[in-house]
Design an enzyme around this catalytic site. Structure first.
Site, PDB file in Angstrom:
ATOM      1  N   SER A 257       0.844  -1.188   0.000  1.00  0.00           N
ATOM      2  CA  SER A 257       0.000   0.000   0.000  1.00  0.00           C
ATOM      3  C   SER A 257       0.874   1.231   0.000  1.00  0.00           C
ATOM      4  O   SER A 257       1.953   1.241   0.599  1.00  0.00           O
ATOM      5  CB  SER A 257      -0.864   0.012   1.255  1.00  0.00           C
ATOM      6  N   LYS A 258       0.378   2.269  -0.661  1.00  0.00           N
ATOM      7  CA  LYS A 258       1.242   3.443  -0.805  1.00  0.00           C
ATOM      8  C   LYS A 258       1.463   4.183   0.504  1.00  0.00           C
ATOM      9  O   LYS A 258       2.341   5.004   0.594  1.00  0.00           O
ATOM     10  CB  LYS A 258       0.725   4.372  -1.897  1.00  0.00           C
ATOM     11  N   ARG A 259       0.654   3.873   1.509  1.00  0.00           N
ATOM     12  CA  ARG A 259       0.889   4.504   2.797  1.00  0.00           C
ATOM     13  C   ARG A 259       2.165   3.978   3.434  1.00  0.00           C
ATOM     14  O   ARG A 259       2.825   4.654   4.196  1.00  0.00           O
ATOM     15  CB  ARG A 259      -0.286   4.206   3.741  1.00  0.00           C
ATOM     16  N   ASN A 261       4.629   2.201   1.590  1.00  0.00           N
ATOM     17  CA  ASN A 261       5.689   1.913   0.640  1.00  0.00           C
ATOM     18  C   ASN A 261       5.384   2.664  -0.652  1.00  0.00           C
ATOM     19  O   ASN A 261       4.240   2.639  -1.086  1.00  0.00           O
ATOM     20  CB  ASN A 261       5.602   0.405   0.335  1.00  0.00           C
TER      21      ASN A 261
END
Ligand code: GLU
Length: 502
Positions: A257-259, A261
């Site tokens: 998840s962009k949170r 990584n």
């Protein structure tokens, strides 16, 4: 009879940043096609009109090209089975939906949202699986056509068997069984006449001659619906192969998840990773080279690659490992002129420097001031201290929230020219009842590492959306992060303030 040519595809939806997961799937599809002398196709699945954008499509194409994964047929280069963009194929889907209506495999459903909700409640109370209205399902085609002509709004649903078991065969997962009773009568044409993913995907895979569907594991549950559509349309289904999902390098190996990584390929490009290293890393995530050598080129991978050898264990996208591998490429594969070339291609070339000069010139007393002033353009993370990320009258948690609002705003903003960014920050300041100048204070620090730097909007344009958002995310972490609970509440506030969903 000779075997049909192997044809595989990736089918990204242009609804955001080009994702490393897309590159990962592209790599395995590409490798499979190349090792079998087949074709690798790129199809754009933009049936979600509200969320798709041409800018996102462009970014997907450009980042896959940067990685060196060239496709044989696609929206930009055409091919014998085009068009390769679903929004240009709506007539084809409607025609197939009409066929399914005629043959009794699909039906028009006239239920309103409220009626469906009521039905769900009743079914839940009776502990029944979520089914759909039997009245719509059993209505005669004549009557349903009459209502359609009279202008009643409807969707088209496929008829899914009410009992029995669906057996899915997957190249990596073997046989998977699913009770039909647990599967809903999927909408195939929405009330606006556009197809849903399921119909468009099946129709296109068939018409484009796809022999193997190699995609992410999150689609496994859709396979029964797809198999049923293949059967109802009288077609042979392709071979399915569902790849394990990429994972964060955290304790419970959560879904990437962009949170946690960076997930955008553009970020990796801007942060100075080499395409060959990123490809090698993606190759190594789900598959191992004989002898377990970790560094290998795409050509070396093609010599040994077999789809069956893909490892089902959750592949962890560990940026530390990627950095280590990237370092090996820089040190082992480049002499000084080759490295100079890479640096120029990345950010030290005249194109970038010329963009920075007009921003830096008014702030230079000596030429040497250039170094300190502009270093943040040529960096990944910038050094900054939590105490410096200050906003008058707000505590650290609130500053983190402001950064999060900006990230969401920037995510929606596909036009990343400085004028558009300026507008966005004005809106943000207004919504938060702050002066723009005050609001920008902590942004200077988060993005450049300093309280004062080159003009912010133009600097953001040069840094690029992905790098800007990444630095803001790092600043949020520095301020103590935002818990999932906080984020939920924040999302709600964001929707109230800015309208629409994220
Ligand atoms: N459009 C889907 C996606 O974004 C494609 C899934 C598939 O490959 O069937 O992932």
């Amino acid at each position: 009879m000779s075997k049909p040519e192997t044809r595989v595809r990736i089918a990204p939806s242009p609804t955001g940043d080009p994702h490393v997961g897309t590159a990962y799937q592209a790599l395995y599809n590409y490798a499979f096609a190349r090792t079998r002398g087949g074709k690798f196709i790129l199809r754009i699945e933009d049936t979600d009109q509200a969320r798709s954008s041409p800018e996102s499509e462009r970014a997907i194409l450009s980042s896959l090209r940067w990685l060196g994964l060239e496709w044989d047929e696609g929206p930009d280069i055409g091919g014998p089975h085009g068009p390769y963009r679903q929004s240009e194929r709506t007539a084809i889907y409607r025609e197939h939906a009409a066929r399914l209506l005629e043959s009794g495999h699909a039906y028009r459903c006239y239920c309103t949202k409220e009626e469906l909700e009521q039905m769900r409640i009743e079914q839940r109370e009776k502990k029944l699986p979520a089914l759909f209205d039997e009245v719509c399902r059993n209505r005669s085609l004549d009557e349903s056509s009459r209502r359609a002509e009279a202008g009643d709004a409807y969707v088209i649903r496929m008829k899914v068997p009410r009992d029995g078991v669906c057996v899915i065969k997957d190249l990596l997962h073997g046989e998977i069984r699913k009770d039909w009773a647990s599967i809903d009568d999927q909408i195939i044409i929405k009330s606006d006449g556009f197809p849903t993913y399921h119909l468009a995907n099946v129709v296109d895979d068939h018409l484009m001659g796809i022999t193997h569907v190699i995609r992410g594991e999150e689609w496994i549950n859709s396979v029964p619906k797809h198999l049923k559509l293949y059967e109802d349309l009288g077609w042979e289904a392709p071979v399915f192969c569902h790849l394990p999902l990429l994972r964060n390098a955290d304790k419970n190996k959560s879904k990437l998840s962009k949170r946690k990584n960076p997930t955008s390929i553009e970020y990796y490009r801007r942060a100075g990773f080499l395409p060959q290293a990123l490809l090698n890393f993606l190759g190594m995530l789900g598959w191992s080279m004989p002898g377990d050598e970790e560094k290998f080129t795409l050509d070396q991978m093609l010599e040994h690659f077999r789809l069956e050898d893909i490892n089902l264990g959750g592949p962890v996208f560990d940026v530390k490992k990627l950095r280590w591998l990237n370092g090996r490429y820089i040190r082992e594969d480049h002499d000084a002129p080759a490295l100079r070339e890479e640096l120029f291609k990345w950010a030290l070339g005249p194109e970038m420097v010329e963009k920075i000069i007009p921003l830096a010139q008014p702030r230079l007393e000596t030429l040497a001031d250039w170094g300190f002033l502009t270093a943040f353009f040529f960096a990944d993370a910038v050094p900054c201290q939590a105490e410096e990320l200050k906003l008058k009258g707000h505590d650290a948690g609130e500053v983190a929230e402001v950064f999060q609002f900006a990230i969401w705003q920037l995510e929606r903003q596909r036009d990343f020219r400085s004028e558009a960014i300026e507008l966005l920050f004005k809106e943000l300041a207004e919504a938060l009842e702050l002066k723009v100048r005050v609001l920008l204070g902590p942004f200077y620090v988060a993005l450049s590492g300093k309280a004062a730097s080159t003009p912010l909007y133009q600097s953001m344009e040069i840094l690029g959306s992905d790098m800007v958002r990444m630095r803001l995310r790092r600043a949020i972490e520095l301020l103590g992060g935002l818990s999932s609970k906080k984020l939920k509440a924040l999302e709600k506030r964001y929707e109230d303030l800015f309208g629409g969903t994220r």
